[in-house]
Each structure stands twice: as structure tokens, then as C-alpha cells.
Design an enzyme around this catalytic site. Structure first.
Site, PDB file in Angstrom:
ATOM      1  N   SER A 164     -21.332  49.098  52.481  1.00 13.55           N
ATOM      2  CA  SER A 164     -19.966  49.286  53.257  1.00 13.55           C
ATOM      3  C   SER A 164     -20.358  49.504  54.790  1.00 13.55           C
ATOM      4  O   SER A 164     -21.763  48.404  55.143  1.00 13.55           O
ATOM      5  CB  SER A 164     -18.592  50.479  53.009  1.00 13.55           C
ATOM      6  N   ARG A 234      -4.679  54.715  56.403  1.00 14.09           N
ATOM      7  CA  ARG A 234      -5.257  55.233  54.734  1.00 14.09           C
ATOM      8  C   ARG A 234      -4.997  54.380  53.239  1.00 14.09           C
ATOM      9  O   ARG A 234      -6.153  54.272  52.672  1.00 14.09           O
ATOM     10  CB  ARG A 234      -5.617  56.833  54.326  1.00 14.09           C
ATOM     11  N   ASP A 329     -15.257  43.083  43.817  1.00 17.32           N
ATOM     12  CA  ASP A 329     -14.504  43.790  45.645  1.00 17.32           C
ATOM     13  C   ASP A 329     -13.977  42.404  45.614  1.00 17.32           C
ATOM     14  O   ASP A 329     -14.693  41.827  46.244  1.00 17.32           O
ATOM     15  CB  ASP A 329     -16.099  44.030  46.697  1.00 17.32           C
ATOM     16  N   HIS A 359     -14.426  47.702  45.637  1.00 16.01           N
ATOM     17  CA  HIS A 359     -15.118  48.165  46.639  1.00 16.01           C
ATOM     18  C   HIS A 359     -15.753  49.318  46.161  1.00 16.01           C
ATOM     19  O   HIS A 359     -16.976  49.607  46.298  1.00 16.01           O
ATOM     20  CB  HIS A 359     -14.862  47.749  47.915  1.00 16.01           C
ATOM     21  N   ASP A 360     -15.095  50.383  45.759  1.00 14.81           N
ATOM     22  CA  ASP A 360     -15.609  51.586  45.619  1.00 14.81           C
ATOM     23  C   ASP A 360     -16.252  51.876  44.466  1.00 14.81           C
ATOM     24  O   ASP A 360     -16.597  52.837  44.177  1.00 14.81           O
ATOM     25  CB  ASP A 360     -13.623  52.581  45.449  1.00 14.81           C
TER      26      ASP A 360
END
Length: 377
Positions: A164, A234, A329, A359-360
Site C-alpha cells: 500500500s 477512517r 482488492d 486490500h487488507d
């Protein structure tokens, strides 16, 4: 005086490893001119190390964290850290990044809030930087990391690894300092920020700046925190970090309460509570101005800027590079890793990790990623 103290600590670490895993600090620059022309300094860097640097200093691995990460890549909630290591299971004795073989360095990034100079740091005039901390770029962050490497006496890394925002910095290392790395692993990123990525990040910045407690970025002097705006930012970010399939599987349309009387229109869904939880966790450990400055740096990410374009820039790369993507992702889709692998003249391979996390996955799928990294190193 600070430099002499840190040099003494670092020298001991080279020979004994006694300080491995503990946060250390180095003043790497007295002043620093950013890519956009602002001058700040001095620049202090917080970093952690694991393993022992060998005699010719050729076994160093640089690990680079993502947006809200820090130097604490491995370990528990200790040594001033509010969270456990963000890559536990990947780095350590006998693991993929084997600290019996390698000296692993993980610095907190310029503009961060976990020990490296950033908006919440005290400026030379004795006041917190706040709104005066300038816009920085990924190249600025890498320039400071390069200064740390010089401070540690490391001229060439055996490997550089990051995902990332960390992957953005890996690419800048490869293009900006092509002789400084032998091998690299780039995870879950592209060669330049896309319009959608910029849009998502810009919305998060606006959420924070619209909080009444933001005070133009100088909330420190008033003893307040733009917690509402940071929490919402967030939550939006975390939504983009996970995949639709994973969210459906984990939460579906389930409500927070199973009571029939609580199943009205006004009762919250479980996925809402999940996002709120992650938003609140970040508020408790991260600075809003750092979130903005690091997010802006990600928006500026473009390895081809002022280098004749992406393809021309990537031709500078000399290190062997392995590219890893996460199948689900949606923030950095695998097409970006495919394009990156095709453009890199020294790419050793493209690996797509099958995962429904999103993505994580570059943080969660430690076993699958570890197998690839182990083979590379």
C-alpha cells in the site's frame, strides 16, 4: 548530543542485538527541503530493528509500513505502542523475513505521529508544527528513509518490502536510488494514484477538515481533537480496505440486536458497528494532521512525475522485483499490479494471492504472502 547518543545505541545493536524490537530514535537531518520547496527540520526518525547487522552491513532488509502503520512491525502492545505488530508472523527467527539471517529495519514515516517528525512534533520555535507542517510527497518520505540508511551505515539493502503506502515508497526507492537495493517486494499498489483513489482520499481529508474541532489544523493549542471527522474518514477508508464478499459473509443484513423489539428501521446494522469500532480505534492512537499529510502524499504518488512518465521511470530500476496483488482488492485492483509487473524490466514475477479480505489482505494473508517472500529472499 542526540546524534552521538543514537550512534552509541545503534553500534551496540549491530554487535549484540540487545535493542532488537525496541523503538530507537535518530536525528538524520538538521534541515530538509521538501520536493515542493518547504524547509523543515531537524528531522528525527523513530525506527525498530530485529536481528543483527553483519560485519559488512550487507544483510539489511527495509520494511515499510502503510498509511496508519508505524515502526512496530513485530511485537506485542509494548514499548510505547498501543497496538501489536502489524506484520506479526512474517518477520522473526525462521520466518519468511528471517531475523536469524537478516537485520530488519522498520522506520516510522516522515509526517507520521509515532516518533518521526510530523505535524504533532515541536518545531524549532518551541511550538507544535500543526498547520505549518508542509505538504510532503512519497519522495520526501523516501529521502528521509535514505538519510536513516546512511546514518545506520547501510549503503545497499538486501531487500526492501512494503505494501500500500509502503509499496509506494518501495517503488520510489527503486527508481530514485536504483543502486541501493538488491531485491524488492511490492504489494497491493500501483505505479501512480488513480482518480478513484485520489477521490476517496480527498473525501477523507474533507471529513477531517470539516470537523469544528479541526481549528484549521491547530487544534493542539485549544486542547481539542477533531475526533468525529477522523473517525468518519477512517470508516470510509476501512470500507475500501475490505471486499464486498467479505462484508456480506461476515455481516450480511444482521442487526446489532437480536431482540424483535429492536429490529425497527432505526436499529443499527452490525456492519455499521464494525466500521464505527475501527474508526474509534484510530482516533485513540493517530493524529488527524498526520492522517491528512500522509493521505496527501499518497495522492501525489506517481513514479513517472518529472521522469518522462511511468514506463521511462521504471526503466531505471536495477533490483529484482516481485509484485504481489490481492485478488479481491478494490482499492488497488490486481490490474494495477499486472500493469506494474509488465512495466518493470527486472520483474521476477507477479503473484496474486487468492483472498476475499480485500486490500487488507496484504496484512492479513500472512501465510500466503510469507511463502512468496521466503522464496524471494
Amino acid at each position: 548530543m542526540l546524534q552521538k547518543r543514537v550512534e552509541a545505541v545503534t553500534t551496540a545493536a549491530w554487535h549484540t542485538g540487545l535493542f532488537a524490537g525496541h523503538r530507537q530514535f535518530a536525528r538524520v537531518l538538521d534541515d530538509f527541503t521538501t520536493e515542493l520547496g518547504a524547509v523543515i527540520g531537524p528531522i528525527d526518525v523513530a525506527y525498530e530493528t530485529w536481528g543483527t547487522l553483519n560485519a559488512d552491513r550487507s544483510n539489511a532488509i527495509l520494511v515499510l509500513h502503510a498509511l496508519t502503520g508505524d515502526s512496530h512491525a513485530v511485537g506485542e502492545v509494548e514499548d510505547g505502542h498501543a497496538t501489536p505488530g502489524w506484520w506479526n508472523g512474517l518477520i522473526g527467527p525462521g520466518l519468511a523475513i528471517d531475523t536469524n539471517r537478516y537485520f530488519v529495519v522498520c522506520p516510522n514515516v516522515l509526517g507520521g505521529c509515532q516518533g518521526t517528525t510530523g505535524p504533532s512534533s515541536v518545531a524549532p520555535d518551541g511550538e507544535v508544527y500543526g498547520s505549518r507542517f508542509p505538504t510532503i510527497t512519497i519522495r520526501d518520505q523516501v529521502a528521509v528513509e535514505y538519510a536513516l540508511a546512511q546514518f545506520l551505515g547501510i549503503e545497499r539493502f538486501a531487500g526492501i518490502v512494503g505494501g500500500s503506502m509502503g509499496g509506494m515508497r518501495v517503488l520510489e526507492w527503486l527508481v530514485g536510488y536504483p543502486e541501493a537495493c538488491e531485491r524488492a517486494v511490492v504489494l497491493a499498489v500501483g505505479a501512480a494514484a488513480t482518480a478513484e483513489q485520489i477521490a476517496l482520499t480527498s473525501l477523507q481529508i474533507r471529513m477531517i477538515e470539516s470537523d469544528p474541532n479541526f481549528c484549521g489544523g491547530d487544534y493542539y493549542r485549544y486542547g481539542v481533537v477533531p475526533s468525529h471527522g477522523l473517525r468518519l474518514a477512517r470508516e470510509l477508508a476501512h470500507l475500501s480496505y475490505r471486499s464486498p464478499d467479505e462484508l456480506d459473509t461476515r455481516f450480511g443484513r444482521r442487526r446489532q440486536s437480536d431482540s424483535v423489539t429492536d429490529l425497527g428501521v432505526g436499529s443499527s446494522f452490525a456492519v455499521e458497528s464494525y466500521l464505527s469500532h475501527h474508526g474509534q480505534k484510530l482516533v485513540q492512537r493517530f493524529d488527524a494532521n498526520s492522517y491528512i499529510r500522509l493521505s496527501e502524499a499518497m495522492n501525489h504518488h506517481d513514479v513517472g512525475r518529472d521522469r518522462g512518465g511511468v514506463l521511462q521511470a521504471l526503466r531505471r530500476v536495477k533490483a529484482r522485483v516481485t509484485v504481489i496483488g490481492i485478488s479481491s482488492d478494490r482499492l488497488f485492483p490486481v490490474g494495477q499490479q499486472q500493469a506494474l509487473a509488465e512495466a518493470l524490466p527486472t520483474c521476477d514475477g507477479l503473484h496474486i494471492v487468492d483472498s476475499n479480505i480485500g486490500h487488507d489482505g496484504f496484512l492479513v494473508e500472512v501465510k500466503a504472502i510469507g511463502e512468496i517472500v521466503r522464496a524471494v529472499l
